[in-house]
Scaffold this active site. Structure first.
Site, PDB file in Angstrom:
ATOM      1  N   ARG A 262      -9.483   0.633  11.051  1.00 44.17           N
ATOM      2  CA  ARG A 262      -8.222   0.807  12.210  1.00 44.17           C
ATOM      3  C   ARG A 262      -7.703  -0.349  12.202  1.00 44.17           C
ATOM      4  NH1 ARG A 262      -8.078   6.328  13.441  1.00 44.17           N
ATOM      5  NH2 ARG A 262     -10.143   7.187  12.516  1.00 44.17           N
TER       6      ARG A 262
ATOM      7  N   ASP B 249      -7.768  -7.079   1.133  1.00 44.20           N
ATOM      8  CA  ASP B 249      -7.551  -5.921   1.642  1.00 44.20           C
ATOM      9  C   ASP B 249      -8.467  -5.628   3.035  1.00 44.20           C
ATOM     10  OD1 ASP B 249      -6.736  -3.135   1.889  1.00 44.20           O
ATOM     11  OD2 ASP B 249      -8.332  -2.469   0.944  1.00 44.20           O
TER      12      ASP B 249
ATOM     13  N   LYS C 153      -3.016  -2.315   7.575  1.00 42.55           N
ATOM     14  CA  LYS C 153      -3.271  -4.028   7.843  1.00 42.55           C
ATOM     15  C   LYS C 153      -2.100  -4.764   6.825  1.00 42.55           C
ATOM     16  CE  LYS C 153      -4.901  -6.651  10.678  1.00 42.55           C
ATOM     17  NZ  LYS C 153      -4.333  -6.618  12.103  1.00 42.55           N
TER      18      LYS C 153
ATOM     19  N   TYR D 133      -0.638  -3.627  18.489  1.00 41.92           N
ATOM     20  CA  TYR D 133      -0.118  -2.828  17.295  1.00 41.92           C
ATOM     21  C   TYR D 133      -1.015  -1.793  16.802  1.00 41.92           C
ATOM     22  CZ  TYR D 133       3.818  -5.963  17.574  1.00 41.92           C
ATOM     23  OH  TYR D 133       4.961  -6.684  18.287  1.00 41.92           O
TER      24      TYR D 133
ATOM     25  N   ASP E 110      -4.248  -1.361  -1.970  1.00 38.19           N
ATOM     26  CA  ASP E 110      -3.112  -2.156  -2.090  1.00 38.19           C
ATOM     27  C   ASP E 110      -2.754  -2.476  -3.682  1.00 38.19           C
ATOM     28  OD1 ASP E 110      -2.030  -3.586   0.387  1.00 38.19           O
ATOM     29  OD2 ASP E 110      -4.315  -3.442   0.678  1.00 38.19           O
TER      30      ASP E 110
ATOM     31  N   TYR F 233       1.270   0.336  14.734  1.00 36.02           N
ATOM     32  CA  TYR F 233       0.339   0.232  13.784  1.00 36.02           C
ATOM     33  C   TYR F 233       0.515   1.149  12.447  1.00 36.02           C
ATOM     34  CZ  TYR F 233      -4.013  -0.289  11.084  1.00 36.02           C
ATOM     35  OH  TYR F 233      -4.773  -0.824  10.127  1.00 36.02           O
TER      36      TYR F 233
ATOM     37  N   ASP G 130       0.876  -1.165   0.010  1.00 36.95           N
ATOM     38  CA  ASP G 130      -0.015   0.074  -0.088  1.00 36.95           C
ATOM     39  C   ASP G 130       0.979   1.366  -0.023  1.00 36.95           C
ATOM     40  OD1 ASP G 130      -1.538   2.161   0.619  1.00 36.95           O
ATOM     41  OD2 ASP G 130      -2.585   1.194   2.303  1.00 36.95           O
TER      42      ASP G 130
HETATM   43  C1  F6R Z   1      -7.405  -0.181   7.756  1.00 38.90           C
HETATM   44  C2  F6R Z   1      -6.966   1.106   7.455  1.00 38.90           C
HETATM   45  C3  F6R Z   1      -7.935   2.094   7.817  1.00 38.90           C
HETATM   46  C4  F6R Z   1      -7.196   3.273   8.675  1.00 38.90           C
HETATM   47  C5  F6R Z   1      -8.320   4.376   9.006  1.00 38.90           C
HETATM   48  C6  F6R Z   1      -7.772   5.522   9.877  1.00 38.90           C
HETATM   49  O1  F6R Z   1      -6.365  -1.031   7.604  1.00 38.90           O
HETATM   50  O2  F6R Z   1      -5.955   1.338   6.872  1.00 38.90           O
HETATM   51  O3  F6R Z   1      -9.282   1.815   8.558  1.00 38.90           O
HETATM   52  O4  F6R Z   1      -6.673   2.659   9.768  1.00 38.90           O
HETATM   53  O5  F6R Z   1      -8.977   4.871   8.072  1.00 38.90           O
HETATM   54  O6  F6R Z   1      -6.627   6.165   9.022  1.00 38.90           O
HETATM   55  P1  F6R Z   1      -5.758   7.313   9.632  1.00 38.90           P
HETATM   56  O7  F6R Z   1      -5.150   7.049  10.875  1.00 38.90           O
HETATM   57  O8  F6R Z   1      -4.565   7.377   8.427  1.00 38.90           O
HETATM   58  O9  F6R Z   1      -6.457   8.424   9.710  1.00 38.90           O
HETATM   59 MG    MG Z   2      -3.995   2.344   3.225  1.00 41.09          MG
HETATM   60 MG    MG Z   3      -4.860  -2.415   2.190  1.00 41.00          MG
END
Ligand code: F6R
Ligand code: MG
Ligand code: MG
Length: 372
Positions: free
Chosen positions: A271, A133, A237, A353, A55, A234, A12
């Protein structure tokens, strides 16, 4: 005899809007890169580039074996070029999965996910590439078990005399970096005891039992890289890929697809912190928009012949998956009602994480001993 390596390397490196899709120009950048730097120079024999949600996925065929430095570097450089486009245009999460500053011989542990398989080509070789994904490698445990060890899924386990001996599973402990080989049907219950613990164990490879070299018996290979373990925090994913061979002594293509008819529950989603159903979709529907999900999987069906890729067929676009999708969406609806509560939200251990350690750090001094 033709020996072929299939390398699926993904990352990604930027998307829109937020974490939904890789825009077409980034796919074109990777296609042009692989054509100019690899195909035209004779380093690879063929390639295919696509996306699943945010991805960017590459499939390359060549004769250089697994973990080849040149192949990994080619993928890395392509991701850098696509990430540069994402950075320049302020796309979301630009360069996200490229954890290292520079390429250092192998992309494993550097952010991108990898599944590579080396096999001797047979008279004809159907190969299915799966890509997910918003979920993790353990999402493959249930379907890969069903495909290779459950006669209620795979008729060939009882009807094809060349399959009746069963398959051997290579299972990884993702946190202790150990592995174990388990034979089915003899060790089915031990296997299930491990791979049912999806928070810890993942199926890495499956081999046909019996005589012959590994390159003849290899049946499936799953990407088990844990992005957040590599990063120590984190980032996003893992969003794994898997390569599965079909027919003529391996499960039929339809038996492989049958493994994905359960809308089973996987970890990831919003998340990386929520459990939800795995939704099998066509590539055009790999656009995780509701609560950044639900987690998705696509399947591309290829014929591999003399290291060339024929296809792909977008396998989940078939109407026979409509009811699985409906079921998955109903489960998604139900689970969303639980909001921040387990088991929709993953357990505290699984949140290690994500952002939970920061919340706990903030509250640390406020816990008082209960005096009663
Ligand atoms: C899951 C993913 C999204 C982000 C979410 C918050 O793998 O990537 O669910 O975790 O959109 O993203 P940020 O922290 O970049 O605002
Ligand atoms: Mg992403
Ligand atoms: Mg992804």
């Amino acid at each position: 005899m033709v020996e072929t390596t299939i390398s699926c390397i993904k990352a990604d490196v930027g998307s829109l809007a937020g974490h939904v899709i890789v825009p077409e120009p980034m796919l074109d950048i990777m296609r042009e890169h692989l054509k100019k730097e690899a195909l035209n120079k004779g380093i690879i024999d063929d390639f295919y580039v696509f996306n699943v949600g945010d991805d960017l996925e590459t499939v390359m065929t060549h004769n250089r074996g697994a973990n080849d430095e040149k192949i990994h570097e080619l993928a890395w450089d392509g991701f850098i070029k696509a990430a540069d486009y994402a950075k320049k245009n302020k796309l979301y999460g630009a360069g996200q999965d490229l954890l290292a500053d520079a390429f250092s011989g192998n992309v494993r542990g550097q952010g991108p996910g990898v599944a590579e398989m080396v096999f001797e080509e047979r008279k004809s070789d159907p190969v299915i590439i799966f890509a997910c994904d918003k979920t993790e490698p353990q999402a493959f445990n249930l379907p890969i078990y069903k495909i290779f060890a459950d006669p209620f899924n795979t008729a060939g386990l009882t009807l094809d005399p060349t399959m009746i001996a069963g398959f051997t599973f290579e299972v990884y402990n993702l946190y202790e970096h150990t592995r174990i080989m388990l034979d089915t049907p003899e060790e089915t219950y031990e296997l299930l005891a491990l791979i049912g613990t999806t928070s810890k164990y993942a199926i890495k490879r499956v081999f046909k039992k019996g005589e012959g070299k590994e390159t003849q018996r290899i049946a499936a290979e799953i990407c088990t890289e844990k992005l957040n373990v590599s990063a120590g925090k984190y980032v996003g994913k893992d969003d794994p890929v898997a390569i599965v061979r079909g027919q003529s002594g391996f499960p039929a293509v339809g038996e492989i697809m049958e493994g994905f008819t359960h809308a089973h529950i996987v970890s990831g989603w919003m998340r990386g912190s929520h459990k939800g159903p795995l939704l099998p979709v066509s590539v055009k529907d790999a656009t995780p928009t509701r609560f950044d999900g639900p987690p998705r999987i696509v399947a591309l069906g290829f014929q591999v012949g003399n290291r060339k890729l024929y296809g792909p067929r977008d396998m989940f676009s078939d109407i026979s998956f409509d009811l699985v999708r409906k079921k998955a969406l109903e489960i998604a609806d139900f689970m969303r009602e639980q909001g921040p509560f387990e088991p929709h939200r993953v357990s505290e251990a699984e949140l290690e994480y994500t952002t939970m350690p920061q919340v706990m750090e903030k509250l640390k001094g406020r816990f008082k001993k209960i005096e009663e």
